[in-house]
Design a protein around this motif. Structure first.
Motif, short mmCIF file in Angstrom:
data_model
loop_
_atom_site.label_atom_id
_atom_site.label_comp_id
_atom_site.label_asym_id
_atom_site.label_seq_id
_atom_site.Cartn_x
_atom_site.Cartn_y
_atom_site.Cartn_z
N PRO A 42 8.03 2.18 2.96
CA PRO A 42 7.81 3.27 3.55
C PRO A 42 6.77 4.96 2.35
O PRO A 42 6.54 5.54 3.18
CB PRO A 42 9.21 4.05 4.06
CG PRO A 42 10.42 2.89 3.73
CD PRO A 42 9.84 2.26 3.15
N LEU A 43 7.70 4.92 1.70
CA LEU A 43 7.25 5.59 0.33
C LEU A 43 5.48 5.28 0.45
O LEU A 43 4.12 5.59 0.02
CB LEU A 43 7.47 5.65 -0.98
CG LEU A 43 6.77 6.85 -2.24
CD1 LEU A 43 7.05 7.88 -1.91
CD2 LEU A 43 8.06 6.71 -3.04
N ARG A 44 5.46 4.11 -0.37
CA ARG A 44 4.03 3.24 -0.78
C ARG A 44 2.96 3.67 0.98
O ARG A 44 1.89 3.61 0.74
CB ARG A 44 4.13 1.74 -0.17
CG ARG A 44 3.05 1.48 -1.17
CD ARG A 44 3.18 -0.16 -1.49
NE ARG A 44 1.64 -1.04 -1.23
CZ ARG A 44 0.54 -0.97 -2.55
NH1 ARG A 44 1.76 -0.57 -3.29
NH2 ARG A 44 -0.60 -0.98 -2.75
N ALA A 45 3.68 3.50 2.49
CA ALA A 45 2.68 3.46 3.69
C ALA A 45 2.20 4.90 3.41
O ALA A 45 1.79 5.55 4.08
CB ALA A 45 3.67 2.98 4.94
N TRP A 46 3.48 5.51 3.07
CA TRP A 46 2.97 7.09 3.52
C TRP A 46 2.13 8.40 2.27
O TRP A 46 1.22 8.72 2.51
CB TRP A 46 4.75 8.41 3.21
CG TRP A 46 4.59 9.32 3.64
CD1 TRP A 46 5.28 10.63 2.93
CD2 TRP A 46 4.11 10.24 4.68
NE1 TRP A 46 5.07 11.79 3.20
CE2 TRP A 46 4.84 11.70 4.81
CE3 TRP A 46 4.53 9.49 6.17
CZ2 TRP A 46 5.21 12.27 6.03
CZ3 TRP A 46 4.48 10.03 7.26
CH2 TRP A 46 4.56 11.85 6.87
#
Length: 292
Positions: A42-46
């Motif tokens: 999720p952090l990478r996508a965000w």
């Protein structure tokens, strides 16, 4: 990393050791690596990170990677370390702040190669041919105050340069930006409104200088704005010109300044890339993904 920690990192029998029982050769399984990346997906996508210059990190042999801390610290490392592992095939050994080395957390950090940030641990790893990442600004650089956005807090910090000279290893400056754009500091840790938290830190034995700020991201919430993260590794700096210096203090200070200049150049490169990147924001990235 403490400048006062001058242990040898060797057992009485002469073999290399690391503090806290950290393994010399951590080997996270493929499943553990996938689980790690899934957890931070999720952090990478965000943040949709972009990486530059990772080919400057040697694929083998000892190297000291010298990086800047971003606001709060530790948010960007989970994106950087897997990228280096994928692209260069190296598990970078991190030097963790002492406050992080608590039971439970410590074992997880060890599993993925991190060790307590001491000079002895760092030299032991370099002598074994490892890639080690160090943040000369330490916790004070991560626990920013207002007006210190992307500031390097390296005053008097020469320990990493001393280790590079002592071990005779190259230094790769590595710049990171993003999280300082994703948050605003409402009150820094020294603001009167943060006094209760400072008292709590003191009770827990934490340096009150490292009292974290109150930040806000999207609106008044702690959710970071979806700013893109950027990383850039510069060309390796050869310590050979400083190896035979008679005055180690002067040599270490000189090498530190050379590395700082290299890191500042990488930061400037990233600022330029950020300004011309239409995908810096989430809206820009979504717009760029449209087929028309």
């Amino acid at each position: 990393m403490s400048n006062d920690d001058k242990g040898t990192g060797r057992a009485e029998q002469g073999g290399p050791i690391l503090s806290d029982g950290a393994p010399l050769d951590p080997a996270p399984s493929e499943w553990e690596i996938r689980a790690f990346e899934a957890f931070f997906a999720p952090l990478r996508a965000w943040t949709s990170p972009r990486f530059f210059g990772l080919e400057n990190i040697p694929a083998e042999g000892p190297v000291l990677i010298v990086a800047n801390h971003n606001l709060l610290g530790g948010i960007d490392a989970p994106l950087l370390m897997p990228a280096i592992l994928r692209e260069r095939g190296r598990l970078v050994r991190g030097l963790a702040e002492h406050v992080l080395m608590q039971p439970g957390v410590r074992e997880i950090l060890h599993r993925f190669g991190a060790v307590r940030g001491t000079r002895a641990n760092c030299l032991t790893l370099l002598e074994r041919g490892e890639a080690v990442v160090v943040f000369p600004g330490g916790g004070r650089e991560a626990i920013r105050r207002k007006g210190e956005k992307y500031a390097l807090k390296w005053e008097g910090r020469t320990g990493f340069a001393r280790m590079a000279i002592q071990a005779g290893v190259p230094i790769v400056p590595l710049a990171m930006i993003g999280i300082d754009d994703a948050y605003d500091i409402v009150f820094d840790g020294q603001h009167p409104a943060m006094r209760p938290l400072r008292w709590t830190c003191e009770l827990l034995g934490i340096n009150p200088e490292l009292n974290p700020p109150l930040v806000k991201g999207i609106g008044p919430t702690p959710i970071p704005r979806p700013e893109r993260f950027y990383f850039s590794a510069g060309a390796p700096i050869d310590p050979t010109p400083w190896l035979e210096a008679e005055d180690l203090d002067s040599a270490a200070a000189d090498l530190r300044d050379v590395v700082r200049k290299g890191l500042e150049e990488e930061l400037q490169f990233l600022f330029t890339e950020r300004e011309r990147d239409s995908g810096r924001s989430l809206f820009g990235r979504l717009r760029g993904a449209l087929p028309w």
